[in-house]
Design a protein around this motif. Structure first.
Motif, PDB file in Angstrom:
ATOM      1  N   GLU A   1       0.846  -1.191   0.000  1.00  0.00           N
ATOM      2  CA  GLU A   1       0.000   0.000   0.000  1.00  0.00           C
ATOM      3  C   GLU A   1       0.879   1.237   0.000  1.00  0.00           C
ATOM      4  O   GLU A   1       1.934   1.256   0.636  1.00  0.00           O
ATOM      5  CB  GLU A   1      -0.891   0.007   1.241  1.00  0.00           C
ATOM      6  CG  GLU A   1      -1.838   1.179   1.334  1.00  0.00           C
ATOM      7  CD  GLU A   1      -2.861   1.191   0.209  1.00  0.00           C
ATOM      8  OE1 GLU A   1      -2.693   2.020  -0.713  1.00  0.00           O
ATOM      9  OE2 GLU A   1      -3.794   0.365   0.232  1.00  0.00           O
ATOM     10  N   THR A   2       0.467   2.257  -0.734  1.00  0.00           N
ATOM     11  CA  THR A   2       1.121   3.559  -0.647  1.00  0.00           C
ATOM     12  C   THR A   2       0.342   4.399   0.359  1.00  0.00           C
ATOM     13  O   THR A   2      -0.859   4.639   0.188  1.00  0.00           O
ATOM     14  CB  THR A   2       1.158   4.262  -2.007  1.00  0.00           C
ATOM     15  OG1 THR A   2       1.892   3.445  -2.928  1.00  0.00           O
ATOM     16  CG2 THR A   2       1.832   5.614  -1.898  1.00  0.00           C
ATOM     17  N   ALA A   3       1.001   4.795   1.423  1.00  0.00           N
ATOM     18  CA  ALA A   3       0.343   5.531   2.498  1.00  0.00           C
ATOM     19  C   ALA A   3       1.272   6.635   2.980  1.00  0.00           C
ATOM     20  O   ALA A   3       2.468   6.654   2.669  1.00  0.00           O
ATOM     21  CB  ALA A   3      -0.011   4.590   3.649  1.00  0.00           C
TER      22      ALA A   3
ATOM     23  N   THR B   1       5.785   3.215   1.077  1.00  0.00           N
ATOM     24  CA  THR B   1       5.258   1.915   0.687  1.00  0.00           C
ATOM     25  C   THR B   1       5.188   1.032   1.919  1.00  0.00           C
ATOM     26  O   THR B   1       6.180   0.869   2.640  1.00  0.00           O
ATOM     27  CB  THR B   1       6.167   1.262  -0.376  1.00  0.00           C
ATOM     28  OG1 THR B   1       6.292   2.139  -1.492  1.00  0.00           O
ATOM     29  CG2 THR B   1       5.586  -0.057  -0.843  1.00  0.00           C
TER      30      THR B   1
ATOM     31  N   SER C   1      -8.133  -8.090   5.242  1.00  0.00           N
ATOM     32  CA  SER C   1      -8.396  -8.020   3.811  1.00  0.00           C
ATOM     33  C   SER C   1      -9.841  -7.608   3.541  1.00  0.00           C
ATOM     34  O   SER C   1     -10.117  -6.790   2.659  1.00  0.00           O
ATOM     35  CB  SER C   1      -8.090  -9.371   3.158  1.00  0.00           C
ATOM     36  OG  SER C   1      -8.384  -9.361   1.781  1.00  0.00           O
TER      37      SER C   1
ATOM     38  N   ALA D   1     -10.121  -3.836   4.433  1.00  0.00           N
ATOM     39  CA  ALA D   1      -8.957  -3.017   4.101  1.00  0.00           C
ATOM     40  C   ALA D   1      -9.337  -1.614   3.629  1.00  0.00           C
ATOM     41  O   ALA D   1      -8.663  -0.629   3.978  1.00  0.00           O
ATOM     42  CB  ALA D   1      -8.110  -3.723   3.040  1.00  0.00           C
TER      43      ALA D   1
ATOM     44  N   MET E   1      -6.470   1.252   3.540  1.00  0.00           N
ATOM     45  CA  MET E   1      -5.429   0.492   2.838  1.00  0.00           C
ATOM     46  C   MET E   1      -6.088  -0.385   1.782  1.00  0.00           C
ATOM     47  O   MET E   1      -6.029  -1.618   1.828  1.00  0.00           O
ATOM     48  CB  MET E   1      -4.595  -0.330   3.829  1.00  0.00           C
ATOM     49  CG  MET E   1      -3.999   0.497   4.952  1.00  0.00           C
ATOM     50  SD  MET E   1      -2.829  -0.399   6.001  1.00  0.00           S
ATOM     51  CE  MET E   1      -1.341  -0.303   4.990  1.00  0.00           C
TER      52      MET E   1
ATOM     53  N   SER F   1      -5.436  -1.325  -1.157  1.00  0.00           N
ATOM     54  CA  SER F   1      -4.638  -2.252  -1.972  1.00  0.00           C
ATOM     55  C   SER F   1      -4.676  -3.673  -1.432  1.00  0.00           C
ATOM     56  O   SER F   1      -4.430  -4.639  -2.162  1.00  0.00           O
ATOM     57  CB  SER F   1      -3.185  -1.771  -2.059  1.00  0.00           C
ATOM     58  OG  SER F   1      -3.093  -0.555  -2.756  1.00  0.00           O
ATOM     59  N   PHE F   2      -4.964  -3.825  -0.129  1.00  0.00           N
ATOM     60  CA  PHE F   2      -4.995  -5.154   0.484  1.00  0.00           C
ATOM     61  C   PHE F   2      -6.365  -5.814   0.402  1.00  0.00           C
ATOM     62  O   PHE F   2      -6.521  -6.964   0.832  1.00  0.00           O
ATOM     63  CB  PHE F   2      -4.567  -5.066   1.950  1.00  0.00           C
ATOM     64  CG  PHE F   2      -3.121  -4.712   2.143  1.00  0.00           C
ATOM     65  CD1 PHE F   2      -2.120  -5.563   1.723  1.00  0.00           C
ATOM     66  CD2 PHE F   2      -2.762  -3.517   2.744  1.00  0.00           C
ATOM     67  CE1 PHE F   2      -0.784  -5.253   1.895  1.00  0.00           C
ATOM     68  CE2 PHE F   2      -1.432  -3.186   2.925  1.00  0.00           C
ATOM     69  CZ  PHE F   2      -0.433  -4.048   2.499  1.00  0.00           C
TER      70      PHE F   2
ATOM     71  N   GLU G   1       9.110  -2.974   0.386  1.00  0.00           N
ATOM     72  CA  GLU G   1       8.379  -1.967   1.130  1.00  0.00           C
ATOM     73  C   GLU G   1       9.312  -1.169   2.039  1.00  0.00           C
ATOM     74  O   GLU G   1      10.379  -1.631   2.425  1.00  0.00           O
ATOM     75  CB  GLU G   1       7.251  -2.595   1.950  1.00  0.00           C
ATOM     76  CG  GLU G   1       7.694  -3.473   3.107  1.00  0.00           C
ATOM     77  CD  GLU G   1       7.861  -4.920   2.719  1.00  0.00           C
ATOM     78  OE1 GLU G   1       7.352  -5.782   3.438  1.00  0.00           O
ATOM     79  OE2 GLU G   1       8.530  -5.184   1.691  1.00  0.00           O
TER      80      GLU G   1
END
Length: 220
Positions: A31-33, A41, A56, A59, A64, A66-67, A89
């Protein structure tokens, strides 16, 4: 997902097996956060398959996305945890029953490297009603060896028992909590004729450990 209220420290990373979330082909997903006001990352590992599945599912709500919808994949030992932390990451989110923590990936990799080779306490042994743990026989170049099987989780013990039904192993489990308990178990196993112990013998790369090494190991 249940919200752990405690902040996890790097020293308290849960023992493997841990779980990551991966794509359908097993590829790592990050995930980019924003971390500390900067884009970063972020990967994630979980103390159980159930926690990974729950994360998941929620998420997107956790910020997040992306998960979302990813599949839990086991990180079976500290070497696998180290490899994941070094896979690209910048940070690793660790979620366990005992708490959560966000760590630099390099710190997680370093901690995992330090712990590679440690016994994954608690360990589990298949035992009968009297608390006695049967040995199993394996073949190698030198002939037949008597081995004391150890397991890092009740699930792995169950799978082994199911795959070895011909051995008619008992259906109870005993727990080894620490190095002192392992030493006592190794002494009993040696008396019963075991020359080696194996952790999670279903794994193809499982290493046989001489019981003498476990007996001589420093007490915890």
């Amino acid at each position: 997902m249940r919200e752990p209220v405690e902040e996890l420290s790097l020293a308290d990373l849960p023992q493997p097996p841990l779980f990551k979330l991966a794509g359908d082909a097993g590829e790592d997903v990050f995930e980019t956060a924003e971390v500390g006001g900067e884009p970063a990352t972020v990967g994630a590992v979980f103390g159980s398959r159930q926690l990974a599945e729950e994360f998941s599912e929620g998420a997107a709500d956790y910020g997040m996305p992306s998960f979302a919808g990813l599949v839990p994949r086991e990180l079976g030992d500290w070497g696998a945890v180290e490899a994941y932390a070094l896979s690209g990451e910048g940070y690793v989110l660790v979620v366990s029953e005992g708490g959560t923590g966000l760590f630099h990936a390099g710190d997680v990799a370093g901690r995992a490297a330090e712990r590679t080779g440690e016994m994954p306490f608690p360990l589990y042994v298949i035992s009968d009603q009297r608390g006695e743990a049967p040995l199993v026989s394996v073949e190698d170049e030198e002939g037949t060896l008597s081995v004391a099987p150890l397991f890092s989780s009740p699930e792995k013990a169950r799978v082994f028992r199911e795959h070895a039904q011909h051995l008619e192993l008992p259906d109870r489990l005993a727990t080894i909590e620490d190095a002192d308990g392992l030493r006592r178990h190794a002494l009993v196993a040696r008396q019963a004729g075991a020359g080696y112990a194996v952790v999670d013998p279903e794994r193809g790369d499982a290493e046989a450990i001489p019981v003498e090494d476990l007996i001589r190991a420093p007490a915890g």
